[in-house]
Design an enzyme around this catalytic site. Sequence first.
Site, PDB file in Angstrom:
ATOM      1  N   GLY A 261       0.810  -1.209   0.000  1.00 43.33           N
ATOM      2  CA  GLY A 261       0.000   0.000   0.000  1.00 43.33           C
ATOM      3  C   GLY A 261       0.839   1.252   0.000  1.00 43.33           C
TER       4      GLY A 261
ATOM      5  N   ASP B 253       4.322   1.457  -1.006  1.00 39.86           N
ATOM      6  CA  ASP B 253       5.124   1.463  -2.228  1.00 39.86           C
ATOM      7  C   ASP B 253       4.424   0.599  -3.268  1.00 39.86           C
ATOM      8  OD1 ASP B 253       7.065   1.625  -4.160  1.00 39.86           O
ATOM      9  OD2 ASP B 253       8.653   0.712  -2.965  1.00 39.86           O
ATOM     10  N   LYS B 254       3.393   1.158  -3.865  1.00 42.05           N
ATOM     11  CA  LYS B 254       2.540   0.396  -4.771  1.00 42.05           C
ATOM     12  C   LYS B 254       3.242  -0.047  -6.044  1.00 42.05           C
ATOM     13  CE  LYS B 254      -1.915   2.002  -3.220  1.00 42.05           C
ATOM     14  NZ  LYS B 254      -2.821   0.873  -3.201  1.00 42.05           N
TER      15      LYS B 254
ATOM     16  N   SER C 298      -9.296  -5.689  -0.547  1.00 42.99           N
ATOM     17  CA  SER C 298      -9.485  -4.248  -0.713  1.00 42.99           C
ATOM     18  C   SER C 298     -10.972  -3.912  -0.834  1.00 42.99           C
ATOM     19  CB  SER C 298      -8.758  -3.742  -1.953  1.00 42.99           C
ATOM     20  OG  SER C 298      -9.095  -2.396  -2.195  1.00 42.99           O
TER      21      SER C 298
END
Length: 185
Positions: free
Chosen positions: A64, A66-67, A175
């Site tokens: 979340g 470092d996507k 999610s």
Amino acid sequence: MSLSDLYPLARPFLQAMDPERAQSLVFSALRSGLAGGDPGPDDPVLRTRLCGLDLPNPVGLAAGFDKDAEVPDAMLRLGFGFVECGTVTPLPQPGNPRPRLFRVPSAEAVIYRFGFNSLGLDAFAARMQARHGRPGIVGANVGKNKEQQDAAADYAAGIRRLAPLAAYLVVNVSSPNTPGLRALQ
């Protein structure tokens, strides 16, 4: 000057900015090497073996932040025992509309509601390939594109592409920002 020395000076400036713009500035600092020094070796008592992985310490950075696998090595240098990048989707997608990052000053926290914004699997895999062979435990979190009806195809694409590059894989079915995703649980 270390990150711990810089943060008290930078914090008021960052707090005055739009949260997403501030995060972008932090990523620039991490990419440039300005942030993310050497925390030194972990105390051996912190070593942890989990699912066949030898972690220098049990504190990890969850997916979340470092996507797009832009700064995993900088985050490892900050002292995390492992870093999970993603959630990455096969095709690029913008994620949720702004605003999607909110500060909660009373809790000294932030709330991320980015959705699965992603530059896509090709960009993510290229970054993971570029760091391949470097020390540190870096995992990949794979997801499905919002408009994809065949979720299994998206997960399989992510797994096939990233399995040789990541220390571990996570399939994201939790999610709340992707319609129908939790039904896959």
